[in-house]
Design a protein around this motif. Structure first.
Motif, PDB file in Angstrom:
ATOM      1  N   HIS A 547       0.828  -1.204   0.000  1.00 65.14           N
ATOM      2  CA  HIS A 547       0.000   0.000   0.000  1.00 65.14           C
ATOM      3  C   HIS A 547       0.867   1.261   0.000  1.00 65.14           C
ATOM      4  O   HIS A 547       0.640   2.194  -0.785  1.00 65.14           O
ATOM      5  N   LEU A 548       1.865   1.272   0.881  1.00 63.09           N
ATOM      6  CA  LEU A 548       2.722   2.461   0.977  1.00 63.09           C
ATOM      7  C   LEU A 548       3.520   2.670  -0.301  1.00 63.09           C
ATOM      8  O   LEU A 548       3.707   3.801  -0.757  1.00 63.09           O
ATOM      9  N   LEU A 549       4.003   1.566  -0.902  1.00 62.74           N
ATOM     10  CA  LEU A 549       4.754   1.695  -2.150  1.00 62.74           C
ATOM     11  C   LEU A 549       3.868   2.213  -3.279  1.00 62.74           C
ATOM     12  O   LEU A 549       4.292   3.045  -4.097  1.00 62.74           O
ATOM     13  N   SER A 550       2.616   1.743  -3.326  1.00 61.14           N
ATOM     14  CA  SER A 550       1.720   2.187  -4.388  1.00 61.14           C
ATOM     15  C   SER A 550       1.415   3.677  -4.266  1.00 61.14           C
ATOM     16  O   SER A 550       1.227   4.367  -5.274  1.00 61.14           O
ATOM     17  N   VAL A 551       1.369   4.183  -3.032  1.00 62.31           N
ATOM     18  CA  VAL A 551       1.177   5.615  -2.817  1.00 62.31           C
ATOM     19  C   VAL A 551       2.320   6.401  -3.431  1.00 62.31           C
ATOM     20  O   VAL A 551       2.155   7.524  -3.906  1.00 62.31           O
ATOM     21  N   ALA A 557       2.007  -4.188 -10.550  1.00 63.33           N
ATOM     22  CA  ALA A 557       2.736  -5.101 -11.434  1.00 63.33           C
ATOM     23  C   ALA A 557       4.235  -5.048 -11.137  1.00 63.33           C
ATOM     24  O   ALA A 557       4.917  -6.082 -11.122  1.00 63.33           O
ATOM     25  N   LYS A 558       4.731  -3.825 -10.885  1.00 64.57           N
ATOM     26  CA  LYS A 558       6.158  -3.690 -10.577  1.00 64.57           C
ATOM     27  C   LYS A 558       6.477  -4.222  -9.179  1.00 64.57           C
ATOM     28  O   LYS A 558       7.551  -4.773  -8.942  1.00 64.57           O
ATOM     29  N   ILE A 559       5.522  -4.054  -8.264  1.00 69.79           N
ATOM     30  CA  ILE A 559       5.721  -4.615  -6.915  1.00 69.79           C
ATOM     31  C   ILE A 559       5.835  -6.140  -7.007  1.00 69.79           C
ATOM     32  O   ILE A 559       6.703  -6.762  -6.386  1.00 69.79           O
ATOM     33  N   CYS A 581      17.303  -0.299 -10.530  1.00 68.27           N
ATOM     34  CA  CYS A 581      17.222   0.388 -11.824  1.00 68.27           C
ATOM     35  C   CYS A 581      17.047  -0.595 -12.968  1.00 68.27           C
ATOM     36  O   CYS A 581      16.251  -0.370 -13.898  1.00 68.27           O
ATOM     37  N   GLU A 582      17.781  -1.719 -12.893  1.00 64.62           N
ATOM     38  CA  GLU A 582      17.708  -2.710 -13.954  1.00 64.62           C
ATOM     39  C   GLU A 582      16.331  -3.364 -14.020  1.00 64.62           C
ATOM     40  O   GLU A 582      15.864  -3.768 -15.090  1.00 64.62           O
ATOM     41  N   LEU A 583      15.662  -3.454 -12.878  1.00 68.56           N
ATOM     42  CA  LEU A 583      14.369  -4.129 -12.825  1.00 68.56           C
ATOM     43  C   LEU A 583      13.207  -3.211 -13.201  1.00 68.56           C
ATOM     44  O   LEU A 583      12.297  -3.614 -13.947  1.00 68.56           O
ATOM     45  N   ILE A 584      13.221  -1.983 -12.675  1.00 67.41           N
ATOM     46  CA  ILE A 584      12.024  -1.135 -12.846  1.00 67.41           C
ATOM     47  C   ILE A 584      12.347   0.293 -13.288  1.00 67.41           C
ATOM     48  O   ILE A 584      11.445   1.134 -13.366  1.00 67.41           O
ATOM     49  N   GLY A 585      13.618   0.598 -13.564  1.00 66.61           N
ATOM     50  CA  GLY A 585      13.961   1.935 -14.019  1.00 66.61           C
ATOM     51  C   GLY A 585      14.427   2.839 -12.897  1.00 66.61           C
ATOM     52  O   GLY A 585      14.083   2.631 -11.728  1.00 66.61           O
ATOM     53  N   ASP A 588      11.586   4.942 -10.635  1.00 65.40           N
ATOM     54  CA  ASP A 588      10.918   4.136  -9.600  1.00 65.40           C
ATOM     55  C   ASP A 588      11.911   3.644  -8.549  1.00 65.40           C
ATOM     56  O   ASP A 588      11.551   3.508  -7.375  1.00 65.40           O
ATOM     57  N   ALA A 589      13.147   3.384  -8.955  1.00 65.24           N
ATOM     58  CA  ALA A 589      14.167   2.957  -7.991  1.00 65.24           C
ATOM     59  C   ALA A 589      14.407   4.047  -6.960  1.00 65.24           C
ATOM     60  O   ALA A 589      14.535   3.777  -5.751  1.00 65.24           O
ATOM     61  N   LYS A 590      14.465   5.304  -7.423  1.00 61.20           N
ATOM     62  CA  LYS A 590      14.646   6.430  -6.488  1.00 61.20           C
ATOM     63  C   LYS A 590      13.443   6.550  -5.552  1.00 61.20           C
ATOM     64  O   LYS A 590      13.586   6.790  -4.346  1.00 61.20           O
ATOM     65  N   ASN A 591      12.232   6.380  -6.126  1.00 59.64           N
ATOM     66  CA  ASN A 591      11.025   6.465  -5.294  1.00 59.64           C
ATOM     67  C   ASN A 591      11.020   5.399  -4.198  1.00 59.64           C
ATOM     68  O   ASN A 591      10.613   5.656  -3.062  1.00 59.64           O
ATOM     69  N   ILE A 592      11.467   4.201  -4.553  1.00 56.88           N
ATOM     70  CA  ILE A 592      11.501   3.118  -3.562  1.00 56.88           C
ATOM     71  C   ILE A 592      12.492   3.442  -2.443  1.00 56.88           C
ATOM     72  O   ILE A 592      12.191   3.299  -1.257  1.00 56.88           O
ATOM     73  N   GLN A 593      13.688   3.871  -2.805  1.00 54.84           N
ATOM     74  CA  GLN A 593      14.681   4.173  -1.774  1.00 54.84           C
ATOM     75  C   GLN A 593      14.228   5.348  -0.918  1.00 54.84           C
ATOM     76  O   GLN A 593      14.454   5.369   0.295  1.00 54.84           O
TER      77      GLN A 593
END
Length: 602
Positions: A547-551, A557-559, A581-585, A588-593
């Protein structure tokens, strides 16, 4: 195979006998591989076991179709490797003893200004340290009792505080952190503590006196705590009228046998008195070897670290690898080890004391489920008595939060410390079981295999487990229990479920009232409960993270792609930026971190 035997090297190593399915039957060691293996066989006119060998060895060789060996540098390395591989692979004709835990010692450093008693399993640096033990049971209870009965410095940090604390106010400490307590006065309590450690009967009397005080004051909970503590401290006691008239130390190992069981007794003599004792029961099978039982017992007890107290070792019987074990212990101790089987004198009296106690323990009734487990062994055609059982089940919800659970049953109860949980990546039930069992097999090096695996499933999963074990050369009984199907649906009505037991040769359908079926159902249900509990925790955490990641703009799909790759959200959190980065760009990698930095570090 005969050509392989003839060409064996004249070097130290270990050898493995294998059956026609590639399972390891026996692992042995040798100073000279060629001489040792040839000692088993007549090479002409045809390859055959020597008639002078025991029936056990002849039967083993009759099942042997191939031979593997590993060369090592010396006999010491061969002994260590043999012991490690036996634990890991559980060969049919070797003895696997599970009691290889280290036993704690109590120690006190008399050079300290105000010495304290502590527990240790290793050597502590210091010139004036006194060790007491080892203790099979009750070490922590003895330590707690000393601090309850004597006004010692209660915690390591107390003296550093320089100020009297709650222990002083409770009259459990003299307060040397702040007050000028004479060291001579304090050392009187240390001396009293040492006397109680060496003579536990005196300590028990003091505890009984305090328990009586609590009972009179109607402080019943505190009285019950002391009652249980007294019982545990007393468990390691063996009364002896033998007076060695010396201050000698001995570590003594004795094995007594009857038709179905053996008792391994370890007895520790300190300063001429029996300090503590411990025992284990083993099941006598057609493959049992007394020689190997002594070797495993001694090697397992001392482990791979020099013990705090090195005492001469006495054994009740000589055994085949006695010199090997003695050389190994000499290397471990850093000095020549003493290992003998005395035939007369005071040492022989100690041996007789140990054997008498072992015989007495053998006469005690077997545990309540002993006969039930024996009947399950007979029913399912198990080669080994199922003393330790591991049971597997998995759980998921629509392919998400897929987990597995392993529960352990041993010695009349579930061994909660032995339970394991697995995050699984595979989506189908067959793949999930394969993944879980493969990971368990990889862990056999640190945590040896049990006597029996029980799987929640049918013959397909049982065959999978057998194939995995055989591919690793491991000999282990496996059964499965599947739910009865009524109108293509699993029928699990309590008390009336006719579950099916899958064994190597049969499908067993027992009456729902059959105690054997009920026992296996109990194991299966506990594994199911454990798997469901872990699944719920995993799914709750997964839902929160998802949920938090989707926000933060990460699509489901990427999750899912990340979970398929990393397995868990914890692994995603700890992953490196480049992989993300290799998996999702990169965006999105920056957003996750950023998400983990902002949300999970709070």
């Amino acid at each position: 195979m005969i050509d392989q035997i003839r060409s064996l090297p004249h070097e130290a190593g270990i050898y493995q006998y294998l059956d026609d399915k590639g399972r390891i039957l026996y692992i042995g060691k040798a100073k000279n591989l060629s001489k040792r293996v040839k000692s088993y066989f007549n090479l002409t006119p045809v390859l055959s076991p020597k008639s002078t060998l025991s029936l056990r060895i002849q039967k083993m060789l009759s099942e042997t179709v191939s031979l593997h060996y590993i060369i090592v540098e010396n006999e010491h390395d061969a002994l260590i490797l043999e012991n490690s591989l036996i634990k890991q692979l559980k060969p049919k004709y070797n003895i696997l003893l599970r009691d290889d835990k280290t036993y704690p010692y109590l120690y006190v450093d008399l050079d300290d200004a105000y010495p304290r008693f502590e527990l240790t399993r290793k050597i502590i640096k210091g010139k004036s340290i006194r060790y007491f033990g080892p203790f099979s049971v009750g070490a922590r209870d003895i330590l707690d009792s000393l601090y309850e009965l004597l006004k010692l410095v209660q915690k390591k940090s107390c003296l550093k505080g320089k100020k009297r604390c709650l222990f002083y106010q409770m009259e459990q400490c003299l307060g040397p952190c702040e007050l000028p307590v004479p060291r001579e006065l304090y050392m009187q309590m240390v001396t009293q503590g040492i006397e109680w450690i060496k003579n536990k009967r005196k300590l028990i009397k003091e505890l009984e006196r305090k328990m009586g005080f609590y009972a009179e004051a109607e402080r019943f909970e505190e009285a019950l705590v002391l009652r249980d503590r007294i019982e545990r401290i007393g468990k390691s006691e063996i009364s002896s009228q033998i007076d060695l008239a010396s201050t000698d130390d001995y570590d003594l190992f004795a094995i007594a046998l009857n038709a179905t069981r053996g008792c391994i007794l370890r007895l520790f003599i300190r300063e001429g008195k029996v300090a503590s004792a411990t025992h284990d029961f083993i099941t006598i099978t057609p493959y049992f070897s007394l020689d190997e039982a002594y070797e495993r017992t001694i090697i397992g007890f001392y482990g791979n670290e020099r013990p705090p107290i090195i005492a001469p070792i006495l054994v009740a019987h000589t055994f085949e690898s006695q010199e090997w074990v003695k050389e190994h212990l000499s290397s471990l101790f850093g000095k020549k080890a003493s290992l003998e089987a005395p035939l007369r004198g005071k040492k022989k009296e100690l041996i007789d004391l140990a054997l008498n106690n072992a015989d007495e323990l053998l006469r005690s009734p077997q545990p309540g489920n002993g006969s039930l487990l024996l009947s399950i062994q007979e029913l399912c055609g198990l080669e080994t008595f199922p003393e330790r059982i591991e049971v597997f089940d998995n759980s998921h919800h629509g392919g998400t939060a897929t987990v597995g659970a392993m529960i352990v049953y041993e010695k009349e109860s579930f061994d909660k410390k032995g339970y394991r949980s697995f995050h699984l990546h595979t989506h189908d039930e067959y793949g999930q079981m394969r993944e879980m069992l493969t990971r368990r097999i990889e862990g056999f090096r640190e945590n040896p295999p049990p006597d029996l695996w029980v799987l929640d499933g049918g013959e397909t999963l049982r065959s999978l487990a057998i194939d995995l074990l055989h591919s690793n050369g491991i000999h282990l009984d496996v059964i499965a229990i599947s739910k009865e199907k009524i109108d293509a649906k699993a029928h699990r009505a309590k008390g009336s479920a006719h579950d099916i037991i899958h064994t190597e040769n049969h499908l067993l359908r027992l009456e729902s009232s059959d105690k054997r079926l009920q026992f296996l159902q109990m194991l299966r249900d506990e594994a199911h409960r454990s798997a469901i509990t872990f699944h719920k925790k995993t799914k709750l955490k997964s839902d929160q993270h998802s949920h938090l990641l989707s926000v933060h703009g990460i699509s489901h799909a990427k999750i899912r792609k990340l979970i398929d790759y990393f397995g868990t959200f914890e692994a995603i959190e700890n992953s490196d930026f480049q992989t993300l980065c290799e998996l999702i760009g990169s965006k999105d990698a920056k957003n996750i971190q950023n998400f983990y930095r902002e949300n999970l570090s709070k």
